[in-house]
Design a protein around this motif. Sequence first.
Motif, PDB file in Angstrom:
ATOM      1  N   ASN A   1      -4.340   2.044  -2.092  1.00  0.00           N
ATOM      2  CA  ASN A   1      -4.257   1.578  -3.201  1.00  0.00           C
ATOM      3  C   ASN A   1      -3.210   1.888  -4.005  1.00  0.00           C
ATOM      4  O   ASN A   1      -3.899   2.948  -4.851  1.00  0.00           O
TER       5      ASN A   1
ATOM      6  N   GLU B   1      -9.245  -3.492   4.041  1.00  0.00           N
ATOM      7  CA  GLU B   1      -9.140  -3.123   3.257  1.00  0.00           C
ATOM      8  C   GLU B   1     -10.244  -4.238   2.776  1.00  0.00           C
ATOM      9  O   GLU B   1     -10.664  -3.874   1.467  1.00  0.00           O
TER      10      GLU B   1
ATOM     11  N   TRP C   1       0.941  -0.997   0.212  1.00  0.00           N
ATOM     12  CA  TRP C   1      -0.042  -0.352   0.217  1.00  0.00           C
ATOM     13  C   TRP C   1       0.764   1.335   0.066  1.00  0.00           C
ATOM     14  O   TRP C   1       2.000   1.202   0.333  1.00  0.00           O
TER      15      TRP C   1
ATOM     16  N   VAL D   1      -7.626   3.021   1.057  1.00  0.00           N
ATOM     17  CA  VAL D   1      -7.881   1.954   1.926  1.00  0.00           C
ATOM     18  C   VAL D   1      -8.640   1.509   3.237  1.00  0.00           C
ATOM     19  O   VAL D   1      -9.431   1.480   4.591  1.00  0.00           O
TER      20      VAL D   1
END
Length: 184
Positions: free
Chosen positions: A108, A170, A67, A115
């Motif tokens: 993301n 997420e 991420w 997220v």
Amino acid sequence: MPQINILEIIPGSLILWLVLVVVILLVVILLVAKQKRPPSYVSRQYLFTKSEWKFYHSLAEATCQRWLVMGKPRIADVLSVNNKLNKGDWMRAFSKISSKHVDYIVLNPDSGIIVACIELDDKSHQRKDRQERDIFVNAAFEEAGIPLLRYPTAANYDVHEIHSDVVNAESERMKQVDQQIKIN
């Protein structure tokens, strides 16, 4: 009664000198006034507090380049005020989030989809005004469907716990995003 022309009484060169002196005095006054006033803005040396920077390193390790982590976004850059509200309600709602921020945002890296956001809670979060702010922020994020993860400041952080929390956030967030896509 005859009219008196001041220019005939005072020689031209004296008028020029008087104008020059007045201009110089005004410039000096402006420069002195400007020098006495401190600058409105000064640079910060660091973006994060020491506690936030320490947590950031654990967060960076926990996200394992899966991420993208960024710091200090305004809540108004993360949440939008519903355009269906009337103008007065919209302005009140926007003013509640426009000058607040969260400590971190996790995205993301491929899509840019949010997220989760993360707050690091230090001692200041024990104050009544901060507790009221936290209640409001928690409710706003929940209403918007964006996970808000909170961690107390600590000497050390469990990287595996943080990673697991972000994975769960997420999963929760992607379900919410999928539902929004189906509605629209």
